[in-house]
Design a protein around this motif. Structure first.
Motif, mmCIF file in Angstrom:
data_model
loop_
_atom_site.group_PDB
_atom_site.id
_atom_site.type_symbol
_atom_site.label_atom_id
_atom_site.label_comp_id
_atom_site.label_asym_id
_atom_site.label_seq_id
_atom_site.Cartn_x
_atom_site.Cartn_y
_atom_site.Cartn_z
ATOM 1 N N PHE A 143 20.784 35.856 36.349
ATOM 2 C CA PHE A 143 20.819 37.223 36.867
ATOM 3 C C PHE A 143 22.236 37.628 37.248
ATOM 4 C CE2 PHE A 143 20.841 39.699 40.890
ATOM 5 C CZ PHE A 143 20.481 40.925 40.345
ATOM 6 N N GLU A 144 22.950 36.733 37.918
ATOM 7 C CA GLU A 144 24.301 37.059 38.371
ATOM 8 C C GLU A 144 25.237 37.299 37.189
ATOM 9 O OE1 GLU A 144 25.369 33.868 40.929
ATOM 10 O OE2 GLU A 144 24.073 34.534 42.580
ATOM 11 N N ARG A 145 25.136 36.469 36.175
ATOM 12 C CA ARG A 145 25.970 36.670 34.985
ATOM 13 C C ARG A 145 25.636 37.994 34.298
ATOM 14 N NH1 ARG A 145 28.881 32.342 32.975
ATOM 15 N NH2 ARG A 145 28.527 30.330 34.014
ATOM 16 N N ALA A 146 24.346 38.323 34.241
ATOM 17 C CA ALA A 146 23.931 39.579 33.618
ATOM 18 C C ALA A 146 24.464 40.776 34.399
ATOM 19 C CB ALA A 146 22.409 39.641 33.527
ATOM 20 N N LEU A 147 24.449 40.676 35.720
ATOM 21 C CA LEU A 147 24.948 41.767 36.566
ATOM 22 C C LEU A 147 26.448 41.976 36.358
ATOM 23 C CD1 LEU A 147 23.916 43.725 38.754
ATOM 24 C CD2 LEU A 147 24.560 42.014 40.467
ATOM 25 N N VAL A 148 27.204 40.887 36.303
ATOM 26 C CA VAL A 148 28.649 40.983 36.106
ATOM 27 C C VAL A 148 28.970 41.476 34.699
ATOM 28 C CG1 VAL A 148 30.820 39.700 36.079
ATOM 29 C CG2 VAL A 148 29.114 39.220 37.834
ATOM 30 N N ALA A 149 28.216 41.014 33.702
ATOM 31 C CA ALA A 149 28.446 41.462 32.329
ATOM 32 C C ALA A 149 28.204 42.959 32.196
ATOM 33 C CB ALA A 149 27.552 40.689 31.362
ATOM 34 N N ASP A 150 27.197 43.466 32.900
ATOM 35 C CA ASP A 150 26.930 44.898 32.880
ATOM 36 C C ASP A 150 28.070 45.666 33.551
ATOM 37 O OD1 ASP A 150 24.628 47.075 32.544
ATOM 38 O OD2 ASP A 150 25.585 47.395 34.476
ATOM 39 N N ALA B 125 30.771 41.076 28.323
ATOM 40 C CA ALA B 125 30.333 42.449 28.574
ATOM 41 C C ALA B 125 29.045 42.710 27.810
ATOM 42 C CB ALA B 125 31.412 43.438 28.153
ATOM 43 N N ALA B 126 28.004 43.091 28.523
ATOM 44 C CA ALA B 126 26.710 43.354 27.885
ATOM 45 C C ALA B 126 25.870 44.208 28.825
ATOM 46 C CB ALA B 126 25.980 42.039 27.586
ATOM 47 N N PRO B 127 25.028 45.087 28.287
ATOM 48 C CA PRO B 127 24.174 45.908 29.158
ATOM 49 C C PRO B 127 23.119 45.070 29.846
ATOM 50 C CG PRO B 127 23.567 46.222 26.856
ATOM 51 C CD PRO B 127 24.827 45.396 26.858
#
Length: 283
Positions: free
Chosen positions: A176-183, A220-222
């Motif tokens: 989750f944390e990686r996804a949040l930062v990538a967004d 970087a990813a949504p």
């Protein structure tokens, strides 16, 4: 040929031919072999040479500068969507919103108002809470709405370290944390110069080595839909789906939470819903 439909040259020819010369201040009289603007007229309006326009239309030059693309879009009186298409055809990222949108759009307000039985929240592109309903606050043990507005999910996750205590994402906290930062990294492509955005990244980087490490990975990813186990203080653990919706002409996003029908998790969400409704009636 289908492959020619969206090329830079074909777009320029199509849009040039539809412009009435009189609409852009040019004389419309006289004999014209083709409808719309002549190449030299478009060139004059855009501040480039006629030969340059010829080369663009013939596909001999396919990467004009962003400044030239902007000038051509203005000369052709393109809509926002057409301007975006022209930029992409010229191998440029389209001009986007360069500041964080802090308005709750009418579409988002309608969804929040018309779907009171689902936990809903509206966030800015930097994950600051703009709006939510009571059920969302009850589900995630947030303070009352008036106090919760303005809280930032990135700060809650990496600085205050409370997100992991409230919910466990499928795949673990790190996912989750990686996804949040990538967004957030993806938002930086448009909002990187916004002072509020810059201040958030600088502040969290300084206070959270974990955030700094994820940020420096450059991914970087949504942010997409995610399943979470929420540790609720009233009904206990329940598994919910968190789905993300975005709105046209805005960089805000809406999070909609739901539980699979016919499951104990759905029953627990129903209990929270009934509790929120009772609270609303007594307020």
């Amino acid at each position: 040929m289908p492959s020619e439909i969206q090329t830079l040259g074909s777009l320029l020819r199509t849009w040039r031919e539809r412009v009435d010369p009189r609409e852009v201040g040019l004389a419309g009289g006289g004999r014209r072999r083709t409808k719309g603007l002549r190449r030299e007229e478009l060139a004059g309006l855009a501040g480039v040479s006629a030969d340059y326009v010829v080369r663009l239309e013939q596909g001999r030059f396919r990467t004009p500068s962003a400044q030239v693309v902007s000038a051509l879009a203005r000369a052709l009186r393109l809509s926002d969507s057409e301007t975006e298409l022209l930029f992409r055809a010229a191998n440029h990222l389209p001009p986007g919103q360069t500041t964080i949108d802090a308005r709750v759009s009418p579409a988002a307000r309608r969804l929040v108002a018309r779907m009171p039985d689902h936990p809903l929240a509206v966030f800015t592109a930097d994950w600051t809470l703009l709006h939510a309903n009571r059920l969302l606050c009850d589900l995630f043990d947030l303070p009352p709405l008036a106090e919760a507005i303005g809280e930032n999910l990135v700060v809650r996750t990496f600085v205050h370290e409370v997100s992991a205590q409230i919910a466990t994402p499928a795949g673990g906290d790190e996912m989750f944390e990686r996804a949040l930062v990538a967004d957030l990294r993806l938002s930086a492509t448009e909002l990187g110069e916004d002072p509020t955005f810059q201040d958030l990244v600088t502040t969290v980087r300084a206070k959270s080595p974990r955030f700094a490490a994820y940020w420096d990975e450059g991914r970087a990813a949504p942010h997409m839909s995610m399943v979470k186990t929420v540790h609720n203080s009233v009904v206990g653990d329940l598994v919910i789906d968190c789905d993300l919706l975005k709105f046209a002409d805005s960089n805000v996003r809406l999070i909609l939470c739901s539980a699979a029908p016919g499951t104990p998790d759905s029953d627990k969400l129903d209990a929270l819903r009934a509790r929120a409704n009772r609270t609303d009636r007594t307020d």
